[in-house]
Write an enzyme that holds these catalytic residues in place. Structure first.
Site, PDB file in Angstrom:
ATOM      1  N   CYS A   1       0.741  -0.933   0.052  1.00 52.56           N
ATOM      2  CA  CYS A   1      -0.164  -0.038   0.048  1.00 52.56           C
ATOM      3  C   CYS A   1       0.840   1.263  -0.039  1.00 52.56           C
ATOM      4  CB  CYS A   1      -1.053  -0.010   1.238  1.00 52.56           C
ATOM      5  SG  CYS A   1      -1.891   1.502   1.352  1.00 52.56           S
TER       6      CYS A   1
ATOM      7  N   CYS B   1      -0.479   4.131   2.152  1.00 57.91           N
ATOM      8  CA  CYS B   1      -0.245   3.802   3.413  1.00 57.91           C
ATOM      9  C   CYS B   1       1.247   4.239   3.806  1.00 57.91           C
ATOM     10  CB  CYS B   1      -0.621   2.467   4.000  1.00 57.91           C
ATOM     11  SG  CYS B   1      -2.015   1.808   3.251  1.00 57.91           S
ATOM     12  N   ASP B   2       2.193   3.656   3.372  1.00 62.22           N
ATOM     13  CA  ASP B   2       3.558   3.638   3.676  1.00 62.22           C
ATOM     14  C   ASP B   2       4.444   4.532   2.608  1.00 62.22           C
ATOM     15  OD1 ASP B   2       2.487   1.755   5.376  1.00 62.22           O
ATOM     16  OD2 ASP B   2       3.164   0.094   4.120  1.00 62.22           O
TER      17      ASP B   2
END
Ligand code: NDP
Length: 326
Positions: A134, A137-138
């Site tokens: 992701c 997300c990261d």
């Protein structure tokens, strides 16, 4: 054991849309939210193809709005994941990860899909230490660094474009000599000076002890033309498709070779009366939020008709037999 007329499993576009339709038709469904309320869209950035938003809409906001709309109609949710089911008899039975046990007359399965991993050496060991599925997300952790995205579809292109806004350099590792992504997405990465597409490449292994340090790659141009080398990278992002979250239902429902629940063409009906499947868990082809939402609406309409029919009201009649329509 608590009994409900309708349980919706999953809190993505399909689950919330099913809830909105079910509530407006007078049903009082319980929605099981699972581990990722809002579903995959909460992990993405701007959604540009959901109708009604001329400027696009943040995936998180879109899902937040859907949840709010359902809650205003009185939706009851439970923060639990369905681990196991028994759909062989009536009522339908569900076992949850919070220790709870539920029964229902009807079920809408809207559990979505989860990212696939390659299964190569170092991948699971370095998950969260440089390996991610992701980018939104990261990606933040890779500001000014070098990363690689594996895959040649729309997701890979989207992730690579997003990461190019943060990282210094983005490699896209593609196993074929071409990208599968839509033309507009291909163009976006091929014209981006920070992105380099490595065609005809496969990842053999990920290297690093405490954190990811490099990927061992092989470039194959033909049977005899093969070159192995090590590419130093800080982040490795998987974008090679998704697998359906259908495990709890596998003993009872027909699926395709990859585990996508099979539904009667043009409907959300599964092989069991009163059990409907909507969204990505039953969609190996399109994986679009708008399609998931619309199939959630169909599932709720079908569930309402089922529950108000003589079959839905009579548990003895409620397992329908099917013959070759799936
Ligand atoms: P896709 O299935 O379209 O693409 C997966 C990619 O991963 C392919 O390039 C495939 O290669 C590659 N791949 C699969 N397995 C491996 C492996 N073991 N090793 C290396 N590469 C591998 O998945 P997506 O998630 O990209 O997209 C799914 C659907 O969602 C599509 O319909 C897409 O259009 C849609 N989507 C739309 C978006 C949008 O409209 N904004 C955004 C994201 C997705 P190969 O081609 O060789 O099979």
């Amino acid at each position: 054991m608590e009994h409900l007329r309708l349980i919706i499993i999953g809190a993505g576009p399909a689950g919330y849309t099913a809830a909105i339709y079910a509530l407006r038709s007078g049903l009082r469904p319980l929605l099981l939210e699972g581990t990722l309320p809002g579903g995959q869209l909460t992990q993405t950035t701007l959604v540009g193809n959901y109708p009604g938003f001329p400027e696009g809409v943040e995936g998180f906001d879109l899902m937040d709005n859907m949840r709010e709309q359902a809650e205003r109609l009185g939706l009851e949710t439970r923060s639990a994941t369905c681990l196991r089911t028994d759909l062989s008899a009536r009522p339908l039975r569900l076992w949850l990860d919070d220790g709870g046990e539920l029964s229902a007359d009807s079920l809408i399965i809207a559990t979505g899909a989860s990212p696939r991993y390659l299964g190569i050496e170092g991948e699971s060991r370095l998950r969260g230490k440089g390996v991610s599925a992701c980018a939104t997300c990261d990606g933040f952790f890779y500001r000014g660094k070098t990363v690689a995205v594996v895959g040649g579809g729309d997701t890979a292109c989207e992730e690579a474009s997003y990461l190019s806004g943060l990282a210094e350099k983005v490699y896209v590792i593609v196993r074929k000599p071409f990208l599968r992504a839509s033309r507009i997405m291909q163009q976006r990465i091929l014209e981006n000076p920070k992105i380099e597409v490595l065609f005809e490449h496969n990842t053999l292994e990920l290297l690093g002890e405490e954190r990811l340090e490099a990927a061992r790659l092989v470039q194959r141009k033909g049977e005899k033309d093969e070159r192995e080398y090590t590419l130093p990278i800080d982040g490795f992002f998987l974008a090679i498709g998704h697998k359906p979250n259908s495990e709890p239902f596998l003993p009872w429902l027909p699926t395709d070779g990859e585990g996508f629940i099979q539904t009667e063409w043009g409907t959300t009906r599964t092989s069991l009366g009163g059990v409907f499947a909507a969204g990505d868990v039953a969609d190996p082809r399109y994986r679009q939020a708008v399609i998931a939402a619309s199939s959630g609406a169909i599932a709720a309409i079908e569930a309402e008709r089922y529950l108000n029919s003589s079959v839905g009201c009579n548990p003895r009649l409620s397992i329908l037999s099917t013959s070759g329509t799936f």
